[in-house]
Design an enzyme around this catalytic site. Sequence first.
Site, PDB file in Angstrom:
ATOM      1  N   LYS A   1     -14.173  -0.660  11.623  1.00 44.74           N
ATOM      2  CA  LYS A   1     -14.585   0.265  10.565  1.00 44.74           C
ATOM      3  C   LYS A   1     -14.680  -0.406   9.204  1.00 44.74           C
ATOM      4  O   LYS A   1     -15.444   0.026   8.336  1.00 44.74           O
ATOM      5  CB  LYS A   1     -13.636   1.455  10.520  1.00 44.74           C
ATOM      6  CG  LYS A   1     -13.705   2.341  11.750  1.00 44.74           C
ATOM      7  CD  LYS A   1     -12.766   3.520  11.637  1.00 44.74           C
ATOM      8  CE  LYS A   1     -12.881   4.449  12.844  1.00 44.74           C
ATOM      9  NZ  LYS A   1     -12.436   3.800  14.084  1.00 44.74           N
TER      10      LYS A   1
ATOM     11  N   GLU B   1      -9.595   5.436   2.948  1.00 48.38           N
ATOM     12  CA  GLU B   1     -10.733   5.858   2.151  1.00 48.38           C
ATOM     13  C   GLU B   1     -10.505   7.274   1.641  1.00 48.38           C
ATOM     14  O   GLU B   1      -9.604   7.987   2.105  1.00 48.38           O
ATOM     15  CB  GLU B   1     -12.030   5.779   2.953  1.00 48.38           C
ATOM     16  CG  GLU B   1     -12.057   6.632   4.194  1.00 48.38           C
ATOM     17  CD  GLU B   1     -13.255   6.330   5.088  1.00 48.38           C
ATOM     18  OE1 GLU B   1     -13.865   5.263   4.925  1.00 48.38           O
ATOM     19  OE2 GLU B   1     -13.562   7.170   5.947  1.00 48.38           O
TER      20      GLU B   1
ATOM     21  N   ASN C   1      -8.430  16.099  14.066  1.00 45.84           N
ATOM     22  CA  ASN C   1      -9.526  15.129  13.936  1.00 45.84           C
ATOM     23  C   ASN C   1     -10.253  14.860  15.249  1.00 45.84           C
ATOM     24  O   ASN C   1     -10.985  13.878  15.362  1.00 45.84           O
ATOM     25  CB  ASN C   1      -9.020  13.794  13.356  1.00 45.84           C
ATOM     26  CG  ASN C   1      -8.448  13.951  11.968  1.00 45.84           C
ATOM     27  OD1 ASN C   1      -9.066  14.541  11.099  1.00 45.84           O
ATOM     28  ND2 ASN C   1      -7.246  13.438  11.760  1.00 45.84           N
TER      29      ASN C   1
ATOM     30  N   GLU D   1     -21.876   8.360  12.816  1.00 41.38           N
ATOM     31  CA  GLU D   1     -21.260   9.604  12.373  1.00 41.38           C
ATOM     32  C   GLU D   1     -21.280   9.700  10.851  1.00 41.38           C
ATOM     33  O   GLU D   1     -21.042   8.716  10.148  1.00 41.38           O
ATOM     34  CB  GLU D   1     -19.823   9.697  12.893  1.00 41.38           C
ATOM     35  CG  GLU D   1     -19.745   9.658  14.413  1.00 41.38           C
ATOM     36  CD  GLU D   1     -18.359  10.003  14.936  1.00 41.38           C
ATOM     37  OE1 GLU D   1     -17.407  10.026  14.122  1.00 41.38           O
ATOM     38  OE2 GLU D   1     -18.238  10.250  16.146  1.00 41.38           O
TER      39      GLU D   1
ATOM     40  N   GLU E   1     -18.516   6.321  10.555  1.00 40.58           N
ATOM     41  CA  GLU E   1     -18.294   5.215  11.476  1.00 40.58           C
ATOM     42  C   GLU E   1     -19.427   5.184  12.484  1.00 40.58           C
ATOM     43  O   GLU E   1     -20.207   6.135  12.589  1.00 40.58           O
ATOM     44  CB  GLU E   1     -16.956   5.367  12.213  1.00 40.58           C
ATOM     45  CG  GLU E   1     -16.884   6.582  13.121  1.00 40.58           C
ATOM     46  CD  GLU E   1     -15.520   6.736  13.785  1.00 40.58           C
ATOM     47  OE1 GLU E   1     -14.582   6.036  13.376  1.00 40.58           O
ATOM     48  OE2 GLU E   1     -15.405   7.541  14.714  1.00 40.58           O
TER      49      GLU E   1
ATOM     50  N   ASN F   1     -19.917   4.585  16.614  1.00 36.72           N
ATOM     51  CA  ASN F   1     -19.298   4.411  17.923  1.00 36.72           C
ATOM     52  C   ASN F   1     -20.264   3.656  18.823  1.00 36.72           C
ATOM     53  O   ASN F   1     -21.359   4.141  19.112  1.00 36.72           O
ATOM     54  CB  ASN F   1     -18.943   5.765  18.529  1.00 36.72           C
ATOM     55  CG  ASN F   1     -17.814   6.444  17.773  1.00 36.72           C
ATOM     56  OD1 ASN F   1     -16.821   5.807  17.436  1.00 36.72           O
ATOM     57  ND2 ASN F   1     -17.968   7.716  17.475  1.00 36.72           N
TER      58      ASN F   1
ATOM     59  N   PHE G   1      -3.007  24.797  17.764  1.00 33.29           N
ATOM     60  CA  PHE G   1      -4.372  24.785  18.283  1.00 33.29           C
ATOM     61  C   PHE G   1      -4.524  23.960  19.553  1.00 33.29           C
ATOM     62  O   PHE G   1      -5.623  23.652  19.974  1.00 33.29           O
ATOM     63  CB  PHE G   1      -5.377  24.286  17.227  1.00 33.29           C
ATOM     64  CG  PHE G   1      -5.428  25.150  16.009  1.00 33.29           C
ATOM     65  CD1 PHE G   1      -5.911  26.440  16.085  1.00 33.29           C
ATOM     66  CD2 PHE G   1      -4.989  24.675  14.784  1.00 33.29           C
ATOM     67  CE1 PHE G   1      -5.955  27.253  14.964  1.00 33.29           C
ATOM     68  CE2 PHE G   1      -5.026  25.472  13.659  1.00 33.29           C
ATOM     69  CZ  PHE G   1      -5.512  26.777  13.742  1.00 33.29           C
TER      70      PHE G   1
END
Length: 688
Positions: free
Chosen positions: A157, A241, A276, A316, A329, A331, A389
């Site tokens: 990344k 970041e 995430n 993304e 990023e 993938n 969740f």
Amino acid sequence: MATQHFVGFLAWGAATRRGRAGATWQACLCRVLVFYSSYPRQRGISASYDWNTFEKLLIANRGEIACRVIAIHSDVDANAVHVKMADEAVCVGPAPTSKSYLNMDAIMEVIKKTRAQAVHPGYGFLSENKEFARRLASEGVTFIGPDTHAIQAMGDKIESKLLAKNAKVNTIPGFDGVVKDADEAVRIAREIGYPVMIKASAGGGGKGMRIAWDDEETREGFRFSSQEAASSFGDDRLLIEKFIDNPRHIEIQVCGDKHGNALWLNERECSIQRRNQKVVEEAPSTFLDPETRRAMGEQAVALAKAVKYSSAGTVEFLVDSSKNFYFLEMNTRLQVEHPVTECITGLDLVQEMIRVAKGYPLRHKQADIPINGWAVECRVYAEDPYKSFGLPSIGKLSQYQEPLHVPSVRVDSGIQQGSDISIYYDPMISKLITYGSNRAEALKRMEEALDNYVIRGVAHNISLLREVIIHPRFVQGDISTKFLPEIYPDGFKGLFHLGIFLIFLERIPVAKSKRSTWELSVRLGDGIYPVAVSKDGSSFSVEVDGMKLNVTSEWNLASPLLSVTIDGTQRTIQYKLQILTKVAAELSKYMPEKAAEDTSSILRSPMPGAVVAVSVKPGDTVSEGQEICVIEAMKMQNSMTAAKTGKVSYLGSLKTICNLSNRIEFKKEKGRILVVKELILIVLSLSK
């Protein structure tokens, strides 16, 4: 065409096992795609299978993606679906991923033994590992994915962000280097300004990611993110970041070849997330206009061309409310949510990956790529949605029935009735995909498919998925990555639907009773709902909360699904409820309540997992909120803290094996404490 053979693959006759959408099922290029290419093909680009490919292909993965592409296995997966489907299946080690699916030496030995010509890595595990790709190349084995340079550049990344800047791709402000330690992480976070995102430089899938709002969370996030990154990807490097609050997560599917060509295959909306990790995806996005879509696609292709990318990959982006978008990023692998792109374009991404790896150029131009209809994907997890969740659930699937009778449904799964969901791997049960000519049709089919999906033996998140896709904000397209915490600020509780009380027919023989009226109560969770029922011939009138419904059904109580017609609308229902008569409901309030256990002096794991670190010992004094141990479950790490200040008087013995009524069992395995049986693990007792 020469006979094709694949390690961990399925035979020609297995092409009709799953996912029928009523669309054309194509003959496949070879045995590698007998099942995997046979997805619901909608209008769009037609497939072609008149080209030569590899004679033997190994798929270095497990679960549903192994069944999408097939595969080696760990010993705990010996009876898994992907193993049963295989022509050859080779065990590469015990259950822990470091000893099996991440064990490069063992996998390379299997490749030599089976004489596989190529390897498809699926996603996760070694799919973005440049060393694995390099070792394959050194042995003359084709890696079905990009070359090592692209994996290094985009899989890292930090490097990918620098390359994105040079390719004039919009990027998020942040620190463009490796964070050395927690102190440096705090310093960098302060310079950037809170909140910040701490995330693994390697890998993806939500692993090794933490949001920090202050110095303390930064230190904690640095530690857990680096540990998760090392565990999941074998690389503990982190970057920091700026965290963009309340964005959408929208990604662009790209595909490139070895001849300098690259295409963008439209977008996927992936904003419904927890921890995430994506939960619901769809294609296209309700938010993008043609100009923004084109701009994002062109930047994604520019980045792919900058690293000479040759395979399927995903770029993304985070997109704010003004349609400003920022590179997140790339993938360098097949994405979990790739089926929605396949549905709206007609392309088979696995086939395209294999063609490109064999050296063929892309067959299509950018103008050829359509958006036909709408596709929605729900990730069905073995998780309890009422706990954060979705905390992982383990167990055996005592009953399992996929909703394949629903039109335009595709189910990508790697399990079957009787399969075990263990602590070792991701808790995904399947990917449920529906297609429609428009979004409303796709969502309606998804609602029907979720209602008809039968899963027994483990907790699952279907109730949460259903509530999400019918929620007015979701239906309107008003979503962001904060959707779940905004809609359910106190956690997901579930809703009482006006039709769910009908399950009382499974408990009380109303349909055959000579009575014509009943006063009942339905206990659902912590609530009790009065229900008045009256019978008129073969139909019933049901009143709840002042609303009346007319209900008819054939009352097939032998089926796990109850098909009913409510005010003329057909519904399928499956709920677990407690039905009480009016008298029983009135008397129930006099029943003594079981005293809640005082858990402030003990520590229990909320989920099954492995204890990877213990921070205290008997005799230590600990403060409220102090970490006691770290539990790793399904590739995620969770800090367990003390509920009050006290002294550690007892720490569960590694050799202790208690009976199941005490719900504790341990065993020692090379320094790691494994929870073998039940969900509750007492590792601590505090005394004043």
